[in-house]
Scaffold this motif. Sequence first.
Motif, mmCIF file in Angstrom:
data_model
loop_
_atom_site.group_PDB
_atom_site.id
_atom_site.type_symbol
_atom_site.label_atom_id
_atom_site.label_comp_id
_atom_site.label_asym_id
_atom_site.label_seq_id
_atom_site.Cartn_x
_atom_site.Cartn_y
_atom_site.Cartn_z
ATOM 1 N N LYS A 145 0.837 -1.317 0.438
ATOM 2 C CA LYS A 145 0.213 -0.241 0.433
ATOM 3 C C LYS A 145 0.695 1.294 -0.367
ATOM 4 C CE LYS A 145 -3.492 2.429 2.300
ATOM 5 N NZ LYS A 145 -4.419 2.622 3.914
ATOM 6 N N ALA A 146 1.963 0.847 1.054
ATOM 7 C CA ALA A 146 3.078 2.528 0.539
ATOM 8 C C ALA A 146 3.688 2.570 -0.443
ATOM 9 C CB ALA A 146 3.632 2.241 1.810
ATOM 10 N N MET A 147 4.157 1.659 -1.375
ATOM 11 C CA MET A 147 4.416 1.636 -2.545
ATOM 12 C C MET A 147 3.791 2.570 -3.694
ATOM 13 S SD MET A 147 7.660 0.666 -2.287
ATOM 14 C CE MET A 147 8.980 -0.719 -1.190
ATOM 15 N N GLY A 148 2.920 1.778 -2.914
ATOM 16 C CA GLY A 148 1.922 1.887 -4.300
ATOM 17 C C GLY A 148 1.254 3.830 -4.456
ATOM 18 N N GLN A 149 1.261 4.056 -2.978
ATOM 19 C CA GLN A 149 1.010 5.828 -2.824
ATOM 20 C C GLN A 149 2.167 6.827 -2.980
ATOM 21 O OE1 GLN A 149 -1.110 4.868 1.467
ATOM 22 N NE2 GLN A 149 -1.565 6.273 1.325
ATOM 23 N N LEU A 150 3.378 5.824 -2.723
ATOM 24 C CA LEU A 150 4.486 6.550 -3.441
ATOM 25 C C LEU A 150 4.608 6.234 -4.882
ATOM 26 C CD1 LEU A 150 7.564 5.218 -0.823
ATOM 27 C CD2 LEU A 150 6.332 7.331 -1.134
ATOM 28 N N SER A 151 4.606 5.413 -5.441
ATOM 29 C CA SER A 151 4.708 5.314 -6.522
ATOM 30 C C SER A 151 2.967 6.212 -7.992
ATOM 31 C CB SER A 151 4.331 4.009 -7.554
ATOM 32 O OG SER A 151 3.201 3.862 -7.218
ATOM 33 N N LYS A 152 2.801 6.709 -6.824
ATOM 34 C CA LYS A 152 1.047 7.619 -7.062
ATOM 35 C C LYS A 152 1.466 8.986 -7.121
ATOM 36 C CE LYS A 152 -1.914 3.013 -8.448
ATOM 37 N NZ LYS A 152 -3.175 3.103 -7.699
ATOM 38 N N GLN A 153 2.265 9.307 -6.012
ATOM 39 C CA GLN A 153 2.857 10.757 -5.511
ATOM 40 C C GLN A 153 1.429 10.993 -4.675
ATOM 41 O OE1 GLN A 153 3.904 12.933 -8.653
ATOM 42 N NE2 GLN A 153 6.042 12.111 -8.597
ATOM 43 N N LEU A 154 0.070 9.854 -3.928
ATOM 44 C CA LEU A 154 -0.158 10.493 -3.250
ATOM 45 C C LEU A 154 0.521 10.570 -1.513
ATOM 46 C CD1 LEU A 154 -2.963 7.424 -3.897
ATOM 47 C CD2 LEU A 154 -2.906 10.221 -5.339
ATOM 48 N N ILE A 155 0.324 11.777 -1.723
ATOM 49 C CA ILE A 155 1.749 12.253 -0.759
ATOM 50 C C ILE A 155 2.062 13.754 -1.045
ATOM 51 C CG2 ILE A 155 2.756 10.321 0.151
ATOM 52 C CD1 ILE A 155 4.804 11.177 -1.196
ATOM 53 N N PRO A 156 1.599 14.740 0.560
ATOM 54 C CA PRO A 156 2.269 15.995 0.476
ATOM 55 C C PRO A 156 3.132 16.268 -0.430
ATOM 56 C CG PRO A 156 1.589 15.273 2.554
ATOM 57 C CD PRO A 156 1.655 13.991 1.582
ATOM 58 N N ASP A 157 2.768 17.112 -1.147
ATOM 59 C CA ASP A 157 3.614 17.639 -2.584
ATOM 60 C C ASP A 157 5.060 17.737 -1.448
ATOM 61 O OD1 ASP A 157 3.371 20.003 -1.140
ATOM 62 O OD2 ASP A 157 2.093 21.224 -2.857
ATOM 63 N N GLU A 158 6.402 18.379 -2.285
ATOM 64 C CA GLU A 158 7.100 18.700 -1.719
ATOM 65 C C GLU A 158 7.698 20.053 -0.987
ATOM 66 O OE1 GLU A 158 12.054 19.123 -3.192
ATOM 67 O OE2 GLU A 158 10.798 18.982 -4.098
ATOM 68 N N LYS A 159 7.110 20.527 -0.946
ATOM 69 C CA LYS A 159 6.658 21.907 -0.438
ATOM 70 C C LYS A 159 6.246 21.572 1.248
ATOM 71 C CE LYS A 159 5.924 27.144 -0.025
ATOM 72 N NZ LYS A 159 4.664 28.187 -0.994
#
Length: 211
Positions: A145-159
């Motif tokens: 699940k974590a890998m999926g969120q990372l690959s789809k960039q389902l995380i806050p943006d860099e800023k």
Amino acid sequence: DKQQYLQVEQYTQQKYIFYPLQLEPESATLVMSPEFDHQLYLVHLLASNLPAGWELVIKEHPLALGTRPVGFMESLIAYPNVQFASPFDSAKKWFLNSQAVAIITGTVGFEAAFDGIPVISFGKHNFITMLDYVFEVDSHDSVKKAMGQLSKQLIPDEKERKLQGYALEEALKQQSFPLDAGSFYAKKGEVKAEEMEIFVDQLIASLDQAL
């Protein structure tokens, strides 16, 4: 050729997860993360759940050279998507270009989180898990699940990640005080009187706030 260490300068276009191996035995795993301290299984979970085209870059701890059980490194080399950084490389220069850092516990993961780098945390007691881009995992499904969120960039943006990391680091500094930890742990000398005075004052202040 996995007998050759990667050069981070030649690896800037490759997507990868960075995992710095931890010393064993060590309190960081035995005491701070007794629920998860099996590094070979950790590598298996990461390597078998990497998105297509991604790699797992492993960096051995310099103090662990020559101390791993027979067959340990061979087990890691067997994964086709696992590569190796030099044990003497700076961990920071590797994690700054990574998609995420994987840890059980330890300062590399904390520093990465402060810099806004996503972290996959196998330890359940790491304070950085309060951040929106730190994933607490302990199984195949949670790593996937974590890998999926990372690959789809389902995380806050860099800023946003950098803002959260900076805020957490500053909050820790406000509740901390400097201590010559090297001398303290090496038992080369006693804690300085002024350091102990700061400690006592901070302890009393924190107790007053709690009451």
